[in-house]
Design a protein around this motif. Structure first.
Motif, PDB file in Angstrom:
ATOM      1  N   ASP A  22     -17.040 -22.316  32.006  1.00 48.58           N
ATOM      2  CA  ASP A  22     -15.488 -22.326  31.642  1.00 48.58           C
ATOM      3  C   ASP A  22     -14.078 -22.062  32.237  1.00 48.58           C
ATOM      4  N   THR A  23     -13.876 -21.459  32.853  1.00 50.34           N
ATOM      5  CA  THR A  23     -12.995 -21.360  34.117  1.00 50.34           C
ATOM      6  C   THR A  23     -12.597 -22.910  34.700  1.00 50.34           C
ATOM      7  N   GLY A  24     -14.144 -23.546  35.407  1.00 44.37           N
ATOM      8  CA  GLY A  24     -13.440 -25.002  36.084  1.00 44.37           C
ATOM      9  C   GLY A  24     -12.547 -26.096  34.539  1.00 44.37           C
ATOM     10  N   VAL A  25     -13.137 -25.381  33.036  1.00 45.16           N
ATOM     11  CA  VAL A  25     -13.099 -26.163  32.363  1.00 45.16           C
ATOM     12  C   VAL A  25     -11.942 -26.195  31.707  1.00 45.16           C
ATOM     13  N   TYR A  26     -11.928 -24.671  31.265  1.00 46.46           N
ATOM     14  CA  TYR A  26     -10.275 -24.527  30.700  1.00 46.46           C
ATOM     15  C   TYR A  26      -9.621 -23.689  31.014  1.00 46.46           C
ATOM     16  N   GLY A  27      -9.417 -23.025  32.252  1.00 45.61           N
ATOM     17  CA  GLY A  27      -8.696 -22.573  33.396  1.00 45.61           C
ATOM     18  C   GLY A  27      -8.737 -20.464  33.038  1.00 45.61           C
ATOM     19  N   VAL A  28      -9.442 -20.112  31.381  1.00 46.29           N
ATOM     20  CA  VAL A  28     -10.248 -19.178  31.315  1.00 46.29           C
ATOM     21  C   VAL A  28     -11.722 -18.922  30.852  1.00 46.29           C
ATOM     22  N   ALA A  29     -12.074 -17.602  30.784  1.00 47.18           N
ATOM     23  CA  ALA A  29     -13.339 -17.500  30.159  1.00 47.18           C
ATOM     24  C   ALA A  29     -13.505 -16.227  29.887  1.00 47.18           C
ATOM     25  N   TYR A  30     -14.309 -16.276  28.519  1.00 48.55           N
ATOM     26  CA  TYR A  30     -14.786 -14.896  27.744  1.00 48.55           C
ATOM     27  C   TYR A  30     -15.813 -14.291  27.730  1.00 48.55           C
ATOM     28  N   GLU A  31     -16.401 -12.907  28.206  1.00 49.95           N
ATOM     29  CA  GLU A  31     -17.313 -12.260  27.199  1.00 49.95           C
ATOM     30  C   GLU A  31     -17.127 -11.554  26.364  1.00 49.95           C
ATOM     31  N   ARG A  32     -18.030 -11.678  25.527  1.00 52.92           N
ATOM     32  CA  ARG A  32     -18.043 -10.320  24.905  1.00 52.92           C
ATOM     33  C   ARG A  32     -19.027  -9.145  24.286  1.00 52.92           C
ATOM     34  N   LEU A  33     -18.535  -8.168  24.743  1.00 53.20           N
ATOM     35  CA  LEU A  33     -19.621  -7.212  24.919  1.00 53.20           C
ATOM     36  C   LEU A  33     -20.181  -6.229  23.914  1.00 53.20           C
ATOM     37  N   TYR A  34     -21.138  -5.449  23.109  1.00 54.20           N
ATOM     38  CA  TYR A  34     -21.676  -5.868  21.578  1.00 54.20           C
ATOM     39  C   TYR A  34     -22.817  -4.249  22.421  1.00 54.20           C
ATOM     40  N   LEU A  35     -23.140  -3.596  21.478  1.00 54.12           N
ATOM     41  CA  LEU A  35     -24.299  -2.622  21.065  1.00 54.12           C
ATOM     42  C   LEU A  35     -25.096  -3.112  20.643  1.00 54.12           C
ATOM     43  N   ALA A  36     -26.417  -2.931  21.417  1.00 49.15           N
ATOM     44  CA  ALA A  36     -27.667  -3.349  20.853  1.00 49.15           C
ATOM     45  C   ALA A  36     -29.210  -2.807  20.965  1.00 49.15           C
ATOM     46  N   LYS A  37     -29.529  -2.376  19.822  1.00 50.69           N
ATOM     47  CA  LYS A  37     -31.051  -1.774  19.781  1.00 50.69           C
ATOM     48  C   LYS A  37     -31.871  -2.657  20.864  1.00 50.69           C
ATOM     49  N   PRO A  38     -32.713  -2.029  21.990  1.00 54.77           N
ATOM     50  CA  PRO A  38     -33.217  -1.958  22.499  1.00 54.77           C
ATOM     51  C   PRO A  38     -34.946  -2.343  21.964  1.00 54.77           C
ATOM     52  N   ASP A  39     -34.991  -3.406  21.889  1.00 52.11           N
ATOM     53  CA  ASP A  39     -36.992  -4.485  21.542  1.00 52.11           C
ATOM     54  C   ASP A  39     -37.450  -2.973  21.117  1.00 52.11           C
ATOM     55  N   GLY A  40     -38.345  -2.736  19.898  1.00 52.01           N
ATOM     56  CA  GLY A  40     -38.775  -1.543  19.535  1.00 52.01           C
ATOM     57  C   GLY A  40     -38.597  -0.176  19.642  1.00 52.01           C
ATOM     58  N   ALA A  41     -37.157  -0.192  19.136  1.00 50.32           N
ATOM     59  CA  ALA A  41     -36.392   0.894  19.483  1.00 50.32           C
ATOM     60  C   ALA A  41     -36.160   1.699  17.778  1.00 50.32           C
ATOM     61  N   GLY A  42     -36.688   3.265  17.563  1.00 51.71           N
ATOM     62  CA  GLY A  42     -36.694   3.520  16.392  1.00 51.71           C
ATOM     63  C   GLY A  42     -34.995   3.901  16.434  1.00 51.71           C
ATOM     64  N   LEU A  43     -35.218   4.532  15.030  1.00 50.02           N
ATOM     65  CA  LEU A  43     -33.369   4.873  14.180  1.00 50.02           C
ATOM     66  C   LEU A  43     -33.107   5.670  15.087  1.00 50.02           C
ATOM     67  N   GLY A  44     -31.884   6.229  15.395  1.00 48.34           N
ATOM     68  CA  GLY A  44     -31.249   7.316  16.295  1.00 48.34           C
ATOM     69  C   GLY A  44     -32.167   7.123  17.745  1.00 48.34           C
ATOM     70  N   GLU A  45     -32.320   5.941  18.364  1.00 49.91           N
ATOM     71  CA  GLU A  45     -33.029   6.210  20.085  1.00 49.91           C
ATOM     72  C   GLU A  45     -31.871   5.309  20.660  1.00 49.91           C
ATOM     73  N   ALA A  46     -31.662   5.776  21.222  1.00 50.12           N
ATOM     74  CA  ALA A  46     -30.319   4.914  22.701  1.00 50.12           C
ATOM     75  C   ALA A  46     -30.417   2.856  22.893  1.00 50.12           C
TER      76      ALA A  46
END
Length: 269
Positions: free
Chosen positions: A114-138
């Motif tokens: 993307d930086t090669g094509v456009y001159g800029v690139a973006y990554e978006r951060l977010y939070l997600a529960k691990p596979d198999g995690a229950g309510l309230g888990e990290a």
């Protein structure tokens, strides 16, 4: 690509709509053009009108833009080439674990593209529960590449600009866009729908969530201070290659289809 600046911490609905309209009219077409050259769909040669319908009309695309970007990406961002070091081994181990969960090598390689094509690139951060995690888990920290045509980032006026807010948007259909405005402490979601208002669109807020990162969860990468990719400076050169190659093939076709007519000659044994 121009660095967008603002003094505001929060945008009104009208300011969000104005930002989207300006970006779609002024920036997205330029980025679309650069992507077309990377995808070997060079419009200047493909949309060229023939001078004479009876003549050959080859439209040969030279994929020079793609070659440039892939070479840069392969050398500078190939998986495993970028490494991270720290005296804090615990931090490095946690970082490695996060990278494994996010398939970091592939996503870092996409940043190079993307930086090669456009001159800029973006990554978006977010939070997600691990596979198999229950309510309230990290939760896990996840990140994903975002097409620069779908992300608007505003910075302050400091000598070393800091992110003030970001607008992440994408089209659902001709009448609906999903829009998320990212502030330092909140994330506000909207539906952008067709209307008869000033912009032809209106925003309908759908929900508000807390931003646990407490900063704009977007990582930005620039190709130098100019934010200019590899393809843009050689666009006219690529056009010339397309023209020369196409017209050379036209001349070859003309020669292949030529007939020699001789008059007034008598063949004798």
């Amino acid at each position: 690509m121009e660095l967008l600046r603002t003094e505001k911490d929060v945008f009104t609905n009208e300011e969000i709509l104005q930002a989207l309209e300006d970006y779609e009219e002024q920036t997205v077409p330029k980025l679309d053009k650069l992507w077309a050259y990377y995808a070997a769909k060079n419009k200047k040669i493909l949309e060229r009108k023939p001078v004479d319908q009876n003549n050959p009309d080859n439209k040969t695309v030279v994929s020079y833009g793609r070659k440039l970007v892939n070479t840069f990406q392969g050398y500078a961002y190939r998986p495993g080439y970028v490494t991270y070091k720290s005296e804090n081994e615990k931090y490095i181990e946690e970082l490695r674990l996060t990278f494994r969960k996010n398939n970091e090598r592939v996503k870092t390689s996409r940043v190079g593209r993307d930086t090669g094509v456009y001159g800029v690139a973006y990554e978006r951060l977010y939070l997600a529960k691990p596979d198999g995690a229950g309510l309230g888990e990290a939760t896990d920290i996840r990140f994903v590449n975002v097409d620069p045509r779908q992300m608007i980032v505003y910075y302050d006026y400091a000598p070393e600009p800091k992110k003030m807010l970001a607008i992440h948007f994408f089209r659902v259909n001709d009448d609906l866009f999903k829009v998320e405005v990212l502030y330092h402490t909140t994330r506000i979601f909207y539906d952008r729908v067709k209307s008869g208002g000033k912009f032809g669109w209106e925003l309908n807020q759908t929900k508000v969530e807390e931003n646990w990162f407490e900063e704009i969860p977007v990582v930005d990468y620039f190709m130098g201070d100019e934010r200019i990719g590899i393809i843009e400076p050689v666009l006219t050169l690529i056009d010339d290659y397309d023209l020369l190659t196409s017209d050379s093939m036209n001349e070859f076709d003309r020669f292949s289809n030529a007939y020699l007519l001789l008059k007034g000659f008598t063949m004798t044994a």
